[in-house]
Design a protein around this motif. Sequence first.
Motif, PDB file in Angstrom:
ATOM      1  N   LEU A 150       0.824  -1.211   0.000  1.00  0.00           N
ATOM      2  CA  LEU A 150       0.000   0.000   0.000  1.00  0.00           C
ATOM      3  C   LEU A 150       0.860   1.263   0.000  1.00  0.00           C
ATOM      4  O   LEU A 150       0.512   2.268  -0.637  1.00  0.00           O
ATOM      5  CB  LEU A 150      -0.935  -0.010   1.206  1.00  0.00           C
ATOM      6  CG  LEU A 150      -2.072  -1.035   1.144  1.00  0.00           C
ATOM      7  CD1 LEU A 150      -2.760  -1.150   2.502  1.00  0.00           C
ATOM      8  CD2 LEU A 150      -3.080  -0.668   0.071  1.00  0.00           C
ATOM      9  N   ILE A 151       1.981   1.215   0.712  1.00  0.00           N
ATOM     10  CA  ILE A 151       2.927   2.339   0.694  1.00  0.00           C
ATOM     11  C   ILE A 151       3.501   2.505  -0.707  1.00  0.00           C
ATOM     12  O   ILE A 151       3.520   3.609  -1.269  1.00  0.00           O
ATOM     13  CB  ILE A 151       4.065   2.120   1.711  1.00  0.00           C
ATOM     14  CG1 ILE A 151       3.533   2.081   3.152  1.00  0.00           C
ATOM     15  CG2 ILE A 151       5.143   3.182   1.547  1.00  0.00           C
ATOM     16  CD1 ILE A 151       3.075   3.407   3.697  1.00  0.00           C
ATOM     17  N   MET A 152       3.961   1.417  -1.290  1.00  0.00           N
ATOM     18  CA  MET A 152       4.565   1.464  -2.621  1.00  0.00           C
ATOM     19  C   MET A 152       3.565   1.960  -3.664  1.00  0.00           C
ATOM     20  O   MET A 152       3.902   2.780  -4.527  1.00  0.00           O
ATOM     21  CB  MET A 152       5.086   0.067  -2.990  1.00  0.00           C
ATOM     22  CG  MET A 152       6.221  -0.416  -2.104  1.00  0.00           C
ATOM     23  SD  MET A 152       6.406  -2.233  -2.080  1.00  0.00           S
ATOM     24  CE  MET A 152       6.880  -2.570  -3.771  1.00  0.00           C
ATOM     25  N   ALA A 153       2.332   1.473  -3.581  1.00  0.00           N
ATOM     26  CA  ALA A 153       1.306   1.892  -4.537  1.00  0.00           C
ATOM     27  C   ALA A 153       0.995   3.380  -4.379  1.00  0.00           C
ATOM     28  O   ALA A 153       0.825   4.101  -5.375  1.00  0.00           O
ATOM     29  CB  ALA A 153       0.039   1.063  -4.347  1.00  0.00           C
ATOM     30  N   GLY A 154       0.946   3.840  -3.135  1.00  0.00           N
ATOM     31  CA  GLY A 154       0.708   5.261  -2.907  1.00  0.00           C
ATOM     32  C   GLY A 154       1.797   6.120  -3.504  1.00  0.00           C
ATOM     33  O   GLY A 154       1.523   7.128  -4.175  1.00  0.00           O
ATOM     34  N   PRO A 175      15.225   9.474  -6.621  1.00  0.00           N
ATOM     35  CA  PRO A 175      16.124   9.154  -5.501  1.00  0.00           C
ATOM     36  C   PRO A 175      15.727   7.833  -4.845  1.00  0.00           C
ATOM     37  O   PRO A 175      14.544   7.492  -4.786  1.00  0.00           O
ATOM     38  CB  PRO A 175      15.931  10.338  -4.542  1.00  0.00           C
ATOM     39  CG  PRO A 175      14.603  10.913  -4.892  1.00  0.00           C
ATOM     40  CD  PRO A 175      14.384  10.655  -6.342  1.00  0.00           C
ATOM     41  N   ILE A 176      16.724   7.106  -4.340  1.00  0.00           N
ATOM     42  CA  ILE A 176      16.471   5.805  -3.724  1.00  0.00           C
ATOM     43  C   ILE A 176      16.915   5.809  -2.271  1.00  0.00           C
ATOM     44  O   ILE A 176      18.075   6.080  -1.960  1.00  0.00           O
ATOM     45  CB  ILE A 176      17.223   4.672  -4.458  1.00  0.00           C
ATOM     46  CG1 ILE A 176      16.853   4.620  -5.937  1.00  0.00           C
ATOM     47  CG2 ILE A 176      16.908   3.326  -3.800  1.00  0.00           C
ATOM     48  CD1 ILE A 176      17.617   3.564  -6.711  1.00  0.00           C
ATOM     49  N   GLY A 177      15.976   5.486  -1.382  1.00  0.00           N
ATOM     50  CA  GLY A 177      16.284   5.209   0.018  1.00  0.00           C
ATOM     51  C   GLY A 177      16.011   3.733   0.232  1.00  0.00           C
ATOM     52  O   GLY A 177      16.766   2.860  -0.178  1.00  0.00           O
ATOM     53  N   GLY A 178      14.858   3.416   0.838  1.00  0.00           N
ATOM     54  CA  GLY A 178      14.472   2.018   0.999  1.00  0.00           C
ATOM     55  C   GLY A 178      13.870   1.416  -0.261  1.00  0.00           C
ATOM     56  O   GLY A 178      13.740   0.203  -0.370  1.00  0.00           O
ATOM     57  N   GLY A 179      13.475   2.278  -1.189  1.00  0.00           N
ATOM     58  CA  GLY A 179      12.971   1.795  -2.469  1.00  0.00           C
ATOM     59  C   GLY A 179      11.476   1.924  -2.666  1.00  0.00           C
ATOM     60  O   GLY A 179      10.955   1.559  -3.721  1.00  0.00           O
ATOM     61  N   GLY A 180      10.760   2.457  -1.676  1.00  0.00           N
ATOM     62  CA  GLY A 180       9.312   2.579  -1.816  1.00  0.00           C
ATOM     63  C   GLY A 180       8.908   3.508  -2.938  1.00  0.00           C
ATOM     64  O   GLY A 180       7.999   3.206  -3.716  1.00  0.00           O
ATOM     65  N   LEU A 239      10.372  -6.182  -0.318  1.00  0.00           N
ATOM     66  CA  LEU A 239       9.349  -6.076  -1.354  1.00  0.00           C
ATOM     67  C   LEU A 239       9.740  -5.101  -2.457  1.00  0.00           C
ATOM     68  O   LEU A 239       9.359  -5.288  -3.622  1.00  0.00           O
ATOM     69  CB  LEU A 239       8.016  -5.633  -0.732  1.00  0.00           C
ATOM     70  CG  LEU A 239       7.432  -6.538   0.349  1.00  0.00           C
ATOM     71  CD1 LEU A 239       6.104  -5.982   0.847  1.00  0.00           C
ATOM     72  CD2 LEU A 239       7.245  -7.960  -0.167  1.00  0.00           C
ATOM     73  N   THR A 240      10.476  -4.067  -2.106  1.00  0.00           N
ATOM     74  CA  THR A 240      10.842  -3.063  -3.118  1.00  0.00           C
ATOM     75  C   THR A 240      11.962  -3.547  -4.041  1.00  0.00           C
ATOM     76  O   THR A 240      11.966  -3.224  -5.230  1.00  0.00           O
ATOM     77  CB  THR A 240      11.279  -1.752  -2.447  1.00  0.00           C
ATOM     78  OG1 THR A 240      12.460  -1.977  -1.661  1.00  0.00           O
ATOM     79  CG2 THR A 240      10.183  -1.200  -1.549  1.00  0.00           C
ATOM     80  N   PHE A 241      12.885  -4.321  -3.500  1.00  0.00           N
ATOM     81  CA  PHE A 241      14.058  -4.714  -4.288  1.00  0.00           C
ATOM     82  C   PHE A 241      13.713  -5.532  -5.535  1.00  0.00           C
ATOM     83  O   PHE A 241      14.255  -5.260  -6.617  1.00  0.00           O
ATOM     84  CB  PHE A 241      15.067  -5.462  -3.409  1.00  0.00           C
ATOM     85  CG  PHE A 241      16.346  -5.807  -4.124  1.00  0.00           C
ATOM     86  CD1 PHE A 241      17.139  -4.822  -4.687  1.00  0.00           C
ATOM     87  CD2 PHE A 241      16.753  -7.137  -4.242  1.00  0.00           C
ATOM     88  CE1 PHE A 241      18.318  -5.137  -5.358  1.00  0.00           C
ATOM     89  CE2 PHE A 241      17.926  -7.460  -4.901  1.00  0.00           C
ATOM     90  CZ  PHE A 241      18.708  -6.470  -5.466  1.00  0.00           C
ATOM     91  N   PRO A 242      12.804  -6.519  -5.461  1.00  0.00           N
ATOM     92  CA  PRO A 242      12.467  -7.262  -6.679  1.00  0.00           C
ATOM     93  C   PRO A 242      11.870  -6.381  -7.788  1.00  0.00           C
ATOM     94  O   PRO A 242      12.098  -6.634  -8.980  1.00  0.00           O
ATOM     95  CB  PRO A 242      11.446  -8.294  -6.194  1.00  0.00           C
ATOM     96  CG  PRO A 242      11.729  -8.461  -4.744  1.00  0.00           C
ATOM     97  CD  PRO A 242      12.149  -7.113  -4.273  1.00  0.00           C
ATOM     98  N   VAL A 243      11.126  -5.354  -7.402  1.00  0.00           N
ATOM     99  CA  VAL A 243      10.561  -4.440  -8.400  1.00  0.00           C
ATOM    100  C   VAL A 243      11.677  -3.658  -9.073  1.00  0.00           C
ATOM    101  O   VAL A 243      11.692  -3.479 -10.299  1.00  0.00           O
ATOM    102  CB  VAL A 243       9.550  -3.465  -7.747  1.00  0.00           C
ATOM    103  CG1 VAL A 243       8.972  -2.519  -8.790  1.00  0.00           C
ATOM    104  CG2 VAL A 243       8.437  -4.233  -7.052  1.00  0.00           C
ATOM    105  N   ILE A 244      12.629  -3.194  -8.265  1.00  0.00           N
ATOM    106  CA  ILE A 244      13.772  -2.462  -8.809  1.00  0.00           C
ATOM    107  C   ILE A 244      14.574  -3.369  -9.736  1.00  0.00           C
ATOM    108  O   ILE A 244      14.972  -2.961 -10.840  1.00  0.00           O
ATOM    109  CB  ILE A 244      14.659  -1.922  -7.672  1.00  0.00           C
ATOM    110  CG1 ILE A 244      13.865  -0.929  -6.815  1.00  0.00           C
ATOM    111  CG2 ILE A 244      15.905  -1.238  -8.232  1.00  0.00           C
ATOM    112  CD1 ILE A 244      14.566  -0.511  -5.530  1.00  0.00           C
ATOM    113  N   GLN A 245      14.813  -4.606  -9.316  1.00  0.00           N
ATOM    114  CA  GLN A 245      15.532  -5.563 -10.165  1.00  0.00           C
ATOM    115  C   GLN A 245      14.843  -5.761 -11.512  1.00  0.00           C
ATOM    116  O   GLN A 245      15.494  -5.845 -12.548  1.00  0.00           O
ATOM    117  CB  GLN A 245      15.630  -6.921  -9.460  1.00  0.00           C
ATOM    118  CG  GLN A 245      16.708  -7.023  -8.399  1.00  0.00           C
ATOM    119  CD  GLN A 245      16.784  -8.435  -7.833  1.00  0.00           C
ATOM    120  OE1 GLN A 245      15.793  -8.970  -7.328  1.00  0.00           O
ATOM    121  NE2 GLN A 245      17.952  -9.053  -7.914  1.00  0.00           N
TER     122      GLN A 245
END
Length: 313
Positions: A150-154, A175-180, A239-245
């Motif tokens: 829900l955070i990522m979608a927002g 910019p990238i922090g945790g990837g959200g 959860l964010t890393f696979p999307v970035i990959q």
Amino acid sequence: MINLEQIHQARENISDIVKMTPMMTSNMISANARNQLFLKCEHLQKTGSFKIRGATNKVKDAAARLNPNSIIAASSGNHGQAVAYIANQLDIPSTIVVPEDASVNKLKAIKAYHGNVEFCGTTSEERIKRAKEICEVEKGTYIPPYDDPLIMAGQGTVGLEIIEQVKDIDEVYVPIGGGGLISGVLTAIKETKPSIRVIGAEPAIANDTYLSLNKGERVNIGGTTTIADGLRTSIPGELTFPVIQRYVDDIVLVEEEAIKEAFSMVLTRMKQVIEASAAVSVAAALRSTPNGKRMVALVSGGNIDNNVIQSLL
């Protein structure tokens, strides 16, 4: 992984709180970039950063489903402000666990939104662990800073706006922090207009996502002292890393001096006060190969302490 439908749902869910932020340009900055550079101005967003997007989507969902006694978050500042704001809007008590060196302005804002503040360590892992402990004691609901659908979608809703506001985009710098933020923006853009290159931007001394991509698995770099305090995450999210990959086209590392130069350029040429973390994407865009491209740098926030500004000029 999140999908485009979830981002559109998030946009509808947060529309009464979140506003569409403007695009700005500077002929001088574009000349320095030797490309047409647009700035997506999330520093002008409610609570001063993009974080209100994901926080609103998550807290509203929690309020509707769980009726929580309290809302708990771990944050270096901007996520905490956003969570405290939306919790206050929904009349739910909130506690924000912040690092010991948290920005004074961000702390003041959290308190202004009636959020309780607790200090813990200097790394995101320390803060998150403590926030979850408080959550168990208070029987509250934990709002992750980035590693949550829900955070990522927002956060991805800003990607939808970028596509709508600028035509014929070649590249978007995030910019990238945790990837959200970048995972949401990647999903929104790549599942809508995959021809647009989405490029992550990290401080060279806070390069956990860059190292993780090179290794093919998440790498923990521990603490970092980058001036981009909002990007001091030690490891990408599960959860964010696979999307970035899956989707990211490249990651650009920028040195501390380049971040300062980008901050100063935006302040002096555009009269916009942004955070060092937000200047990272601008700094990365300024390094792009010059060939008349149309580029967007996502300016993530503007909650900077007044006494820090002089040190960045």
